[in-house]
Scaffold this motif. Structure first.
Motif, PDB file in Angstrom:
ATOM      1  N   ARG A 183       0.844  -1.193   0.000  1.00  0.00           N
ATOM      2  CA  ARG A 183       0.000   0.000   0.000  1.00  0.00           C
ATOM      3  C   ARG A 183       0.882   1.246   0.000  1.00  0.00           C
ATOM      4  O   ARG A 183       1.064   1.912   1.015  1.00  0.00           O
ATOM      5  N   GLY A 184       1.423   1.523  -1.145  1.00  0.00           N
ATOM      6  CA  GLY A 184       2.305   2.661  -1.293  1.00  0.00           C
ATOM      7  C   GLY A 184       2.802   2.738  -2.723  1.00  0.00           C
ATOM      8  O   GLY A 184       2.292   2.057  -3.624  1.00  0.00           O
ATOM      9  N   HIS A 185       3.813   3.563  -2.949  1.00  0.00           N
ATOM     10  CA  HIS A 185       4.393   3.781  -4.263  1.00  0.00           C
ATOM     11  C   HIS A 185       5.654   2.941  -4.365  1.00  0.00           C
ATOM     12  O   HIS A 185       6.488   2.952  -3.461  1.00  0.00           O
ATOM     13  N   SER A 186       5.819   2.197  -5.449  1.00  0.00           N
ATOM     14  CA  SER A 186       7.020   1.380  -5.639  1.00  0.00           C
ATOM     15  C   SER A 186       7.799   1.894  -6.845  1.00  0.00           C
ATOM     16  O   SER A 186       7.232   2.111  -7.917  1.00  0.00           O
ATOM     17  N   VAL A 187       9.088   2.093  -6.641  1.00  0.00           N
ATOM     18  CA  VAL A 187       9.956   2.656  -7.676  1.00  0.00           C
ATOM     19  C   VAL A 187      11.079   1.669  -7.957  1.00  0.00           C
ATOM     20  O   VAL A 187      11.873   1.346  -7.060  1.00  0.00           O
ATOM     21  N   ALA A 188      11.150   1.202  -9.191  1.00  0.00           N
ATOM     22  CA  ALA A 188      12.232   0.317  -9.600  1.00  0.00           C
ATOM     23  C   ALA A 188      13.360   1.152 -10.177  1.00  0.00           C
ATOM     24  O   ALA A 188      13.137   2.027 -11.017  1.00  0.00           O
ATOM     25  N   LEU A 189      14.580   0.895  -9.712  1.00  0.00           N
ATOM     26  CA  LEU A 189      15.753   1.599 -10.221  1.00  0.00           C
ATOM     27  C   LEU A 189      16.271   0.839 -11.432  1.00  0.00           C
ATOM     28  O   LEU A 189      16.663  -0.328 -11.333  1.00  0.00           O
ATOM     29  N   ALA A 190      16.227   1.495 -12.588  1.00  0.00           N
ATOM     30  CA  ALA A 190      16.596   0.823 -13.830  1.00  0.00           C
ATOM     31  C   ALA A 190      17.211   1.823 -14.798  1.00  0.00           C
ATOM     32  O   ALA A 190      16.963   3.032 -14.714  1.00  0.00           O
ATOM     33  N   LEU A 191      18.004   1.305 -15.722  1.00  0.00           N
ATOM     34  CA  LEU A 191      18.623   2.151 -16.735  1.00  0.00           C
ATOM     35  C   LEU A 191      17.647   2.446 -17.869  1.00  0.00           C
ATOM     36  O   LEU A 191      16.654   1.743 -18.057  1.00  0.00           O
ATOM     37  N   GLU A 193      15.364   4.529 -18.502  1.00  0.00           N
ATOM     38  CA  GLU A 193      13.971   4.863 -18.256  1.00  0.00           C
ATOM     39  C   GLU A 193      13.784   6.372 -18.365  1.00  0.00           C
ATOM     40  O   GLU A 193      14.672   7.144 -18.032  1.00  0.00           O
ATOM     41  N   GLU A 194      12.613   6.784 -18.840  1.00  0.00           N
ATOM     42  CA  GLU A 194      12.369   8.215 -19.012  1.00  0.00           C
ATOM     43  C   GLU A 194      12.203   8.935 -17.683  1.00  0.00           C
ATOM     44  O   GLU A 194      12.570  10.099 -17.547  1.00  0.00           O
ATOM     45  N   SER A 195      11.643   8.274 -16.696  1.00  0.00           N
ATOM     46  CA  SER A 195      11.389   8.931 -15.409  1.00  0.00           C
ATOM     47  C   SER A 195      12.706   9.226 -14.690  1.00  0.00           C
ATOM     48  O   SER A 195      13.567   8.357 -14.549  1.00  0.00           O
ATOM     49  N   ASP A 196      12.851  10.482 -14.246  1.00  0.00           N
ATOM     50  CA  ASP A 196      14.025  10.938 -13.503  1.00  0.00           C
ATOM     51  C   ASP A 196      13.750  10.686 -12.022  1.00  0.00           C
ATOM     52  O   ASP A 196      12.805  11.229 -11.457  1.00  0.00           O
ATOM     53  N   PHE A 197      14.583   9.874 -11.393  1.00  0.00           N
ATOM     54  CA  PHE A 197      14.349   9.524  -9.995  1.00  0.00           C
ATOM     55  C   PHE A 197      14.262  10.755  -9.109  1.00  0.00           C
ATOM     56  O   PHE A 197      13.438  10.829  -8.203  1.00  0.00           O
ATOM     57  N   SER A 226       5.123   0.571  -9.464  1.00  0.00           N
ATOM     58  CA  SER A 226       4.388   1.769  -9.888  1.00  0.00           C
ATOM     59  C   SER A 226       5.096   2.477 -11.026  1.00  0.00           C
ATOM     60  O   SER A 226       4.458   2.980 -11.954  1.00  0.00           O
ATOM     61  N   VAL A 227       6.432   2.547 -10.951  1.00  0.00           N
ATOM     62  CA  VAL A 227       7.200   3.260 -11.970  1.00  0.00           C
ATOM     63  C   VAL A 227       8.629   2.738 -11.989  1.00  0.00           C
ATOM     64  O   VAL A 227       9.153   2.306 -10.961  1.00  0.00           O
ATOM     65  N   CYS A 228       9.237   2.752 -13.162  1.00  0.00           N
ATOM     66  CA  CYS A 228      10.667   2.506 -13.303  1.00  0.00           C
ATOM     67  C   CYS A 228      11.347   3.850 -13.540  1.00  0.00           C
ATOM     68  O   CYS A 228      10.863   4.658 -14.340  1.00  0.00           O
ATOM     69  N   ALA A 229      12.443   4.104 -12.844  1.00  0.00           N
ATOM     70  CA  ALA A 229      13.106   5.403 -12.956  1.00  0.00           C
ATOM     71  C   ALA A 229      14.616   5.211 -12.979  1.00  0.00           C
ATOM     72  O   ALA A 229      15.144   4.232 -12.437  1.00  0.00           O
ATOM     73  N   HIS A 230      15.307   6.160 -13.618  1.00  0.00           N
ATOM     74  CA  HIS A 230      16.761   6.108 -13.651  1.00  0.00           C
ATOM     75  C   HIS A 230      17.346   7.181 -12.751  1.00  0.00           C
ATOM     76  O   HIS A 230      16.724   8.219 -12.504  1.00  0.00           O
ATOM     77  N   PRO A 232      20.027   9.917 -12.678  1.00  0.00           N
ATOM     78  CA  PRO A 232      20.848  10.635 -13.658  1.00  0.00           C
ATOM     79  C   PRO A 232      22.333  10.562 -13.293  1.00  0.00           C
ATOM     80  O   PRO A 232      22.703  10.654 -12.117  1.00  0.00           O
ATOM     81  N   MET A 233      23.156  10.379 -14.295  1.00  0.00           N
ATOM     82  CA  MET A 233      24.606  10.321 -14.085  1.00  0.00           C
ATOM     83  C   MET A 233      25.291  11.265 -15.066  1.00  0.00           C
ATOM     84  O   MET A 233      24.953  11.278 -16.258  1.00  0.00           O
TER      85      MET A 233
END
Length: 266
Positions: A183-191, A193-197, A226-230, A232-233
């Protein structure tokens, strides 16, 4: 030597300790492990643990060992030659003291959930470092898939430096099913991906999801978040390793919870 002396590999206590050092099955069946070194033993005691057995290498200072033993009045003290002791430890340069100890089950934390969800993290040092980082950043739970390395192995404990004693663990989890029930927001850390962590609001109940060191996240886990995000490096490297990525993400969540979420872009 201080404590009961053991000089043979055939001694039943040595055989028991050897199994704990080497066998995941033995650790799971006994719900016990070996703590390598004074630092881990001290962290265990401070977390409310009471070791079952203390083990001293012959070369370890007897006075120091006596002081450690005094803090563990219920523990049986064992002494053995350095060569036997070296067979029980996960490193080339032994510290000279071990503790046989039961797994701890830290209580649930009364805080906004910050959960580390780990899929198939197989390097013990990496796993320990992730748990240590999570505990430092205020994580409330770590969820480990069935393919993760044993969190209570001596090498993982060495990497965690006491994290396993204070951070609640859910091991052997079906990660996609757990994520779907969260019961919350889940963020996957992945390369790639358009979403900026850094643009995400991380102040609400949150699960940070990281995958295997080589293969990354499975399709089933990606579909459940919920979302995959990268992250930025700016430099010319392909990626961060899993423990570094968790460190960046967990401490960004901590920062936002102290200072507020990022301002939405117009």
């Amino acid at each position: 030597m201080t404590g009961t002396a053991i000089s043979s590999r055939d001694n039943p206590i040595f055989k028991r300790l050897k199994k704990l050092a080497e066998s995941v099955r033995a650790r799971r069946e006994a719900q016990m492990t070996l703590l390598d070194g004074e630092h881990l033993l001290t962290a265990y005691l401070e977390a409310g643990g009471e070791p079952h057995t203390l083990v001293r290498a012959a070369s370890f200072d007897a006075g120091r060992f006596a002081r450690l033993s005094a803090r563990c009045p219920q523990a049986k003290s064992i002494a053995m030659p350095d060569a036997l002791f070296a067979e029980l430890v996960p490193v080339a340069t032994p510290t000279g003291v071990l503790a046989e100890a039961a797994w701890l089950a830290p209580p649930a934390q009364d805080a906004v959930p910050l959960v580390l969800v780990l899929e198939d993290i197989q390097d013990p040092g990496n796993l320990g470092a992730i748990l240590r980082t999570g505990a430092a950043a205020g994580a409330t739970l770590a969820v480990l898939s069935k393919g993760c390395h044993d969190a209570w192995s001596p090498k993982a404990l060495r990497g965690g430096q006491g994290a396993q004693f204070v951070l609640p663990l859910l091991v052997g989890a079906d990660v996609p099913a757990w994520l779907k029930s969260f019961r919350g927001h889940s963020v996957a850390l992945a390369l790639a991906e358009e979403s900026d962590f850094y643009a995400l609001d991380l102040t609400a109940p949150l699960a940070l999801v990281v995958g295997n060191e080589g293969a990354g996240l499975s399709a089933a886990v990606r579909d459940a978040v919920s979302v995959c995000a990268h992250i930025p490096m700016a430099g010319q490297v392909e990626s961060l390793n899993a423990s570094a990525a968790v460190a960046v993400a967990a401490f960004e969540a901590m920062r936002q919870r102290r200072q507020g979420p990022p301002t939405p872009k117009r």
